[in-house]
Write a protein that holds these residues in place. Structure first.
Motif, PDB file in Angstrom:
ATOM      1  N   TYR A  56      -7.057  -3.975  18.905  1.00 56.79           N
ATOM      2  CA  TYR A  56      -5.799  -4.441  18.865  1.00 56.79           C
ATOM      3  C   TYR A  56      -5.313  -5.071  17.585  1.00 56.79           C
ATOM      4  O   TYR A  56      -6.075  -5.262  16.670  1.00 56.79           O
ATOM      5  CB  TYR A  56      -6.053  -5.883  19.858  1.00 56.79           C
ATOM      6  N   ARG A  57      -4.008  -5.170  17.193  1.00 58.38           N
ATOM      7  CA  ARG A  57      -3.433  -5.553  16.126  1.00 58.38           C
ATOM      8  C   ARG A  57      -3.912  -7.097  15.563  1.00 58.38           C
ATOM      9  O   ARG A  57      -3.731  -7.918  16.291  1.00 58.38           O
ATOM     10  CB  ARG A  57      -1.774  -5.557  16.285  1.00 58.38           C
ATOM     11  N   ASN A  58      -4.456  -6.957  14.339  1.00 57.79           N
ATOM     12  CA  ASN A  58      -4.893  -8.255  13.795  1.00 57.79           C
ATOM     13  C   ASN A  58      -5.832  -9.142  14.726  1.00 57.79           C
ATOM     14  O   ASN A  58      -6.060 -10.250  14.622  1.00 57.79           O
ATOM     15  CB  ASN A  58      -3.635  -8.970  13.505  1.00 57.79           C
ATOM     16  N   ARG A  74       7.569  -6.129  19.770  1.00 62.69           N
ATOM     17  CA  ARG A  74       6.751  -5.783  21.014  1.00 62.69           C
ATOM     18  C   ARG A  74       7.335  -5.133  22.315  1.00 62.69           C
ATOM     19  O   ARG A  74       7.602  -5.952  23.403  1.00 62.69           O
ATOM     20  CB  ARG A  74       5.602  -6.792  21.549  1.00 62.69           C
ATOM     21  N   THR A 118      -2.920   4.323  21.768  1.00 65.52           N
ATOM     22  CA  THR A 118      -2.420   3.954  20.607  1.00 65.52           C
ATOM     23  C   THR A 118      -1.076   3.797  20.335  1.00 65.52           C
ATOM     24  O   THR A 118      -0.455   3.296  19.449  1.00 65.52           O
ATOM     25  CB  THR A 118      -3.109   4.935  19.401  1.00 65.52           C
ATOM     26  N   GLU A 131      -3.463  -0.961  16.834  1.00 64.95           N
ATOM     27  CA  GLU A 131      -3.309  -0.587  15.593  1.00 64.95           C
ATOM     28  C   GLU A 131      -4.144   0.122  15.245  1.00 64.95           C
ATOM     29  O   GLU A 131      -3.959   1.027  13.967  1.00 64.95           O
ATOM     30  CB  GLU A 131      -3.132  -1.929  14.495  1.00 64.95           C
ATOM     31  N   LYS A 132      -5.455   0.490  15.813  1.00 65.67           N
ATOM     32  CA  LYS A 132      -6.460   1.243  15.333  1.00 65.67           C
ATOM     33  C   LYS A 132      -6.689   2.367  16.347  1.00 65.67           C
ATOM     34  O   LYS A 132      -6.440   2.153  17.550  1.00 65.67           O
ATOM     35  CB  LYS A 132      -7.776   0.583  15.202  1.00 65.67           C
TER      36      LYS A 132
END
Length: 281
Positions: free
Chosen positions: A49-51, A207, A249, A255-256
């Motif tokens: 997940y992002r950050n 988002r 993704t 984000e990964k």
């Protein structure tokens, strides 16, 4: 945070239960023994997940245990019972906890998403040994009404070490996750969608809503290791990375393109092969 790692440890710790057994005769002999191990390990979990957690993997020291007797294996909240062996294919009924979850305060990009919970799943597993190669296929469905989906997995592990003092097993596999499962953990509903939302440091994010379009196939690879330090003490660990497909993704909260987990720890055998009363090491 504690619950994020127990499933990893419960499943990975069991790699040592029969690691020294090579032939079918040895395996049957060890199944009749009571194997009971206690241990502690450092677990590392890196979510896509992002950050997530500020970009750093979560790390935690946690205990674990493994109990095996006859056809029954208990490892943390997981349970396995081997009930059929047609044509030397071992089939077992399984129950396991899916330790995949997040809380919306784990990342500013998850704010307003609500929490996603782990769940208890039930299913069947079949495995077949060809000398040092072990093939496994399994299927699990959600039994607790969280993601309401299912996952099918096939994997192969190869015994590279001598199996008694040192066991090293590279593994590869592939899983198919259903649409409901992907939507629960990676989807974004219309109510959760945001436009130009502040996420701190003067930055903003969009988002958009994201709905899974069918299931997705995810390949993975890793390795298991076990080193017997004495009759009772052993070092063991596992590293595994899943390579996420576009169906996951493409979500704005991801984000990964991989999801990695690992654990490294020590186990102490209270009973099992080679363990004799009065010997403490």
């Amino acid at each position: 945070m504690y619950r994020k790692y127990l499933g990893l440890l419960a499943g990975a710790a069991s790699i040592g239960a029969l690691a020294h057994a090579q032939t079918p005769e040895e395996i049957e002999q060890y199944k009749k023994m009571t194997i009971f191990q206690l241990g502690a390990a450092v677990a590392v979990n890196n979510e896509p997940y992002r950050n997530f957690n500020g970009g750093d993997p979560n790390k935690l020291v946690v205990p674990f245990y493994v109990y095996n007797k006859n056809n029954l294996t208990l490892a943390g909240p997981n349970i396995s019972y081997r009930f059929w062996r047609p044509l030397d294919v071992q089939i077992s009924a399984e129950g396991k906890y899916r330790f995949q979850n997040y809380e919306e305060d784990d990342s500013p990009f998850l704010e307003g998403m609500g929490d996603r919970n782990g769940t208890f799943e039930v299913g069947l597993k079949a495995q077949k040994r060809y000398n040092r190669l072990r093939l496994q296929a399994e299927g699990f469905v959600d039994a607790a009404g969280q993601h309401d989906g299912y996952e099918l997995t096939a994997r192969a592990t190869l015994e590279v070490g001598n199996g008694r003092m040192i066991s090293f097993r590279p593994l590869v596999g592939v899983s198919y996750q259903s649409e409901n499962l992907i939507q629960y953990y990676y989807g974004i509903t219309n109510a959760e969608a945001r436009v130009n939302q502040a996420v701190g440091d003067g930055t903003f994010m969009d988002r958009p809503a994201y709905f899974a379009d069918g299931g997705a196939v995810t390949p993975f690879a890793g390795a298991q290791v076990r080193v017997r330090l004495s009759r009772r003490l052993a070092f063991q660990g596992q590293v595994k990375s899943a390579f996420l497909p576009d169906g996951i993704t493409d979500s704005a909260i991801v984000e990964k393109d991989n999801r990695t987990s690992a654990f490294f720890g020590l186990s102490y055998a209270l009973s099992g092969p080679g363990v004799k009363p009065g010997q403490w090491l």
